[in-house]
Design a protein around this motif. Structure first.
Motif, PDB file in Angstrom:
ATOM      1  N   THR A  12       0.850  -1.187   0.000  1.00 12.21           N
ATOM      2  CA  THR A  12       0.000   0.000   0.000  1.00 12.21           C
ATOM      3  C   THR A  12       0.888   1.239   0.000  1.00 12.21           C
ATOM      4  OG1 THR A  12      -0.099   0.141   2.405  1.00 12.21           O
ATOM      5  CG2 THR A  12      -1.807  -1.201   1.305  1.00 12.21           C
ATOM      6  N   PRO A  13       0.370   2.358  -0.453  1.00  9.72           N
ATOM      7  CA  PRO A  13       1.161   3.602  -0.406  1.00  9.72           C
ATOM      8  C   PRO A  13       1.608   3.941   1.020  1.00  9.72           C
ATOM      9  CG  PRO A  13      -0.721   3.887  -1.843  1.00  9.72           C
ATOM     10  CD  PRO A  13      -0.902   2.559  -1.160  1.00  9.72           C
ATOM     11  N   HIS A  55      -8.028  -1.963  -1.812  1.00  6.98           N
ATOM     12  CA  HIS A  55      -7.234  -0.732  -1.897  1.00  6.98           C
ATOM     13  C   HIS A  55      -7.402  -0.091  -3.274  1.00  6.98           C
ATOM     14  CE1 HIS A  55      -5.142  -1.550   1.860  1.00  6.98           C
ATOM     15  NE2 HIS A  55      -5.119  -2.806   1.472  1.00  6.98           N
ATOM     16  N   PRO A  56      -7.664   1.215  -3.332  1.00  7.97           N
ATOM     17  CA  PRO A  56      -7.840   1.877  -4.632  1.00  7.97           C
ATOM     18  C   PRO A  56      -6.528   2.122  -5.378  1.00  7.97           C
ATOM     19  CG  PRO A  56      -8.091   3.462  -2.854  1.00  7.97           C
ATOM     20  CD  PRO A  56      -7.941   2.110  -2.211  1.00  7.97           C
ATOM     21  N   LYS A  57      -5.432   2.154  -4.628  1.00 11.24           N
ATOM     22  CA  LYS A  57      -4.130   2.476  -5.217  1.00 11.24           C
ATOM     23  C   LYS A  57      -3.074   1.652  -4.505  1.00 11.24           C
ATOM     24  CE  LYS A  57      -1.269   6.598  -5.948  1.00 11.24           C
ATOM     25  NZ  LYS A  57      -1.210   8.049  -5.737  1.00 11.24           N
ATOM     26  N   THR A 100       2.885   2.755  -9.709  1.00 13.33           N
ATOM     27  CA  THR A 100       1.566   2.718  -9.102  1.00 13.33           C
ATOM     28  C   THR A 100       0.593   1.940  -9.980  1.00 13.33           C
ATOM     29  OG1 THR A 100       1.978   4.878  -8.113  1.00 13.33           O
ATOM     30  CG2 THR A 100      -0.311   4.168  -8.226  1.00 13.33           C
ATOM     31  N   LEU A 102      -3.716   1.156 -10.176  1.00 18.95           N
ATOM     32  CA  LEU A 102      -4.983   1.706  -9.711  1.00 18.95           C
ATOM     33  C   LEU A 102      -6.114   0.703  -9.923  1.00 18.95           C
ATOM     34  CD1 LEU A 102      -4.632   5.224 -11.365  1.00 18.95           C
ATOM     35  CD2 LEU A 102      -4.145   4.616  -8.976  1.00 18.95           C
ATOM     36  N   ARG A 103      -6.998   0.622  -8.932  1.00 20.61           N
ATOM     37  CA  ARG A 103      -8.158  -0.259  -9.051  1.00 20.61           C
ATOM     38  C   ARG A 103      -9.210   0.407  -9.925  1.00 20.61           C
ATOM     39  NH1 ARG A 103     -10.628  -0.796  -3.831  1.00 20.61           N
ATOM     40  NH2 ARG A 103     -12.025   0.832  -4.539  1.00 20.61           N
ATOM     41  N   PHE A 109      -7.080  -4.153 -11.744  1.00 19.41           N
ATOM     42  CA  PHE A 109      -6.073  -3.112 -11.597  1.00 19.41           C
ATOM     43  C   PHE A 109      -5.412  -2.841 -12.937  1.00 19.41           C
ATOM     44  CE2 PHE A 109      -6.560  -4.218  -7.199  1.00 19.41           C
ATOM     45  CZ  PHE A 109      -6.235  -3.063  -6.505  1.00 19.41           C
ATOM     46  N   TRP A 111      -1.955  -0.416 -14.661  1.00 23.10           N
ATOM     47  CA  TRP A 111      -0.755   0.376 -14.393  1.00 23.10           C
ATOM     48  C   TRP A 111      -1.087   1.833 -14.600  1.00 23.10           C
ATOM     49  CZ3 TRP A 111       3.253  -2.167 -12.310  1.00 23.10           C
ATOM     50  CH2 TRP A 111       3.340  -3.538 -12.536  1.00 23.10           C
ATOM     51  N   GLU A 112      -0.610   2.682 -13.707  1.00 20.50           N
ATOM     52  CA  GLU A 112      -0.869   4.132 -13.834  1.00 20.50           C
ATOM     53  C   GLU A 112       0.008   4.694 -14.938  1.00 20.50           C
ATOM     54  OE1 GLU A 112      -1.751   7.532 -10.729  1.00 20.50           O
ATOM     55  OE2 GLU A 112       0.322   6.873 -10.597  1.00 20.50           O
TER      56      GLU A 112
END
Length: 112
Positions: A12-13, A55-57, A100, A102-103, A109, A111-112
Motif C-alpha cells: 500500500t502507499p 485498496h484503490p491504489k 503505481t 490503480l483499481r 487493476f 498500471w498508472e
C-alpha cells in the motif's frame, strides 16, 4: 519462470511511505509465513486483484532479482503457477523502481 531479471512486490502507499521513512521494509508475511510474497511481471495485476482488492491504489516494487537470488525460491502458488518467495528481509537497495497501479470500477487493476 518469466522473471526477466526482476521480481515484483505489492504494498500500500502507506506501507511504502513508512518504509522510506524507517529505511527498512517490514513484511507481515515474513513474520507469519517465513517469506515475502513476490510475483513476476505477468502476475502483478492478478495478484493485486486477488489479494489487495480493497485498496484503490497500490505501489509495486520492482526488485533486481540478482541482488537477492540466493534467498529466493520459486514455489507453486495458485493454479500451479510458480511464484518467487524471498526467504529473508528485503534490502531496499534491491528496489530499482516503483510504479503505481490503480483499481478500476470492475475491481481489476491497471498500471498508472
Amino acid at each position: 519462470m518469466k522473471a526477466k531479471g526482476f521480481i515484483y512486490h505489492i504494498v500500500t502507499p502507506e506501507v511504502w511511505e513508512r518504509t522510506l521513512l524507517e529505511g527498512q521494509y517490514k513484511s507481515d508475511s515474513l513474520k507469519k509465513e517465513g517469506f515475502i510474497h513476490f510475483s513476476d511481471e505477468d502476475h502483478v495485476l492478478e495478484s493485486a486483484q486477488l489479494h489487495m482488492s480493497d485498496h484503490p491504489k497500490l505501489v509495486v516494487l520492482k526488485v533486481v532479482l540478482k541482488h537477492i537470488k540466493d534467498k529466493v525460491k520459486w514455489e507453486k502458488g495458485r493454479k500451479g503457477k510458480m511464484f518467487p518467495h524471498l526467504y529473508g528481509k528485503l534490502n531496499l537497495e534491491s528496489v530499482e523502481d516503483t510504479q503505481t497501479i490503480l483499481r478500476q470500477n470492475d475491481g481489476s487493476f491497471t498500471w498508472e
